[in-house]
Design an enzyme around this catalytic site. Structure first.
Site, mmCIF file in Angstrom:
data_model
loop_
_atom_site.group_PDB
_atom_site.id
_atom_site.type_symbol
_atom_site.label_atom_id
_atom_site.label_comp_id
_atom_site.label_asym_id
_atom_site.label_seq_id
_atom_site.Cartn_x
_atom_site.Cartn_y
_atom_site.Cartn_z
ATOM 1 N N HIS A 142 3.994 -7.911 -0.125
ATOM 2 C CA HIS A 142 3.306 -7.663 -1.394
ATOM 3 C C HIS A 142 3.787 -8.583 -2.504
ATOM 4 C CE1 HIS A 142 3.507 -3.667 0.707
ATOM 5 N NE2 HIS A 142 2.204 -3.780 0.519
ATOM 6 N N HIS A 166 4.218 -2.872 -7.053
ATOM 7 C CA HIS A 166 3.192 -3.842 -6.671
ATOM 8 C C HIS A 166 2.479 -4.378 -7.910
ATOM 9 C CE1 HIS A 166 2.588 -2.001 -2.386
ATOM 10 N NE2 HIS A 166 3.832 -2.373 -2.630
ATOM 11 N N ARG A 206 13.148 -3.137 1.164
ATOM 12 C CA ARG A 206 12.806 -4.531 0.899
ATOM 13 C C ARG A 206 13.801 -5.447 1.613
ATOM 14 N NH1 ARG A 206 10.802 -3.820 -5.423
ATOM 15 N NH2 ARG A 206 9.560 -1.973 -4.949
ATOM 16 N N ASP A 222 -1.622 -6.463 -3.135
ATOM 17 C CA ASP A 222 -1.718 -6.016 -1.744
ATOM 18 C C ASP A 222 -2.271 -7.161 -0.907
ATOM 19 O OD1 ASP A 222 -0.850 -3.469 -2.433
ATOM 20 O OD2 ASP A 222 -2.880 -2.643 -2.569
ATOM 21 N N HIS A 231 4.822 -8.461 -6.222
ATOM 22 C CA HIS A 231 5.332 -7.403 -7.096
ATOM 23 C C HIS A 231 5.273 -7.842 -8.551
ATOM 24 C CE1 HIS A 231 7.049 -4.247 -4.335
ATOM 25 N NE2 HIS A 231 6.584 -5.162 -3.502
ATOM 26 N N HIS A 268 -4.556 -3.030 -4.845
ATOM 27 C CA HIS A 268 -3.826 -3.769 -5.877
ATOM 28 C C HIS A 268 -4.053 -5.258 -5.673
ATOM 29 C CE1 HIS A 268 -0.510 -0.423 -5.557
ATOM 30 N NE2 HIS A 268 -1.523 -0.018 -6.306
ATOM 31 N N HIS A 322 -3.594 1.670 -4.205
ATOM 32 C CA HIS A 322 -3.078 0.826 -3.128
ATOM 33 C C HIS A 322 -4.060 0.856 -1.966
ATOM 34 C CE1 HIS A 322 -0.277 -1.122 -0.449
ATOM 35 N NE2 HIS A 322 -0.451 -0.138 0.419
ATOM 36 N N HIS A 357 8.784 -6.252 3.382
ATOM 37 C CA HIS A 357 9.303 -4.905 3.661
ATOM 38 C C HIS A 357 9.664 -4.741 5.137
ATOM 39 C CE1 HIS A 357 8.195 -3.115 -0.272
ATOM 40 N NE2 HIS A 357 7.187 -3.978 -0.226
#
Length: 171
Positions: free
Chosen positions: A69, A87, A162, A107, A71, A104, A95, A145
């Site tokens: 993602h 995000h 993360r 995403d 962020h 998002h 999401h 992630h």
């Protein structure tokens, strides 16, 4: 002979330039969070109204899928990557999966590692931009992630800890 070669060479260069990305670009160097070994490089190139995202991430669990993602904050100072915030979501959407309904801006498609734990990818995004507008990725964080994104759990996709963090910077 030169008369024949020159037009062919010119046509080649025009074609090469027409198919090469030429808009603003940015990149992120992904560095492992504390206790992890995930690293990589990612390029963002504006191509008209879309952004081409390409890269390679190493040190992933082999044959596994990992949430990935953009962020909200370009801050990787914390050892766990949490300083990058949530995000990137300039439009306040739920999401979801990249390219499938509401999601998002940050995403993006999940990473799929091969047998060596490396994910190589190339995709286009119509929800991001490079260098201008509210969806500009420059100065944002990029996170890999541990777990796959379920594309349902709000607001994170249940992607777990993360593993790597990078700051997206203009080239």
């Amino acid at each position: 002979m030169i008369r024949l070669v020159a037009p062919v060479a010119a046509a080649f260069f025009v074609t090469a330039c027409a198919t090469s990305p030429s808009g603003p670009s940015a990149s992120a160097q992904l560095m492992a969070t504390t206790g992890n070994a995930v690293t990589g490089q990612v390029q963002f190139t504006q191509k008209g109204d879309k952004v081409l995202v390409t890269g390679e991430v190493r040190g992933l669990k082999p044959h596994a899928e990992h949430g990935f993602h953009v962020h909200e904050k370009g801050d990787c100072a914390s050892g766990d990557g949490m300083s990058a915030g949530g995000h990137f979501n300039p439009d306040g959407k739920a999401h979801g999966a990249h390219g499938h309904g509401e999601h998002h801006a940050g995403d993006v498609p999940s990473l799929k590692a091969d047998a060596t734990g490396t994910a190589r990818f190339s995709f286009e995004s119509s929800t991001l931009s490079v260098g201008s507008g509210k969806a500009d990725v420059v100065g944002r964080g990029l996170i890999v992630h541990r777990d796959p994104d379920d594309f349902k759990t709000q607001p994170t996709g249940n992607s777990g800890p993360r593993l790597a963090c990078g700051v997206i910077s203009r080239n």
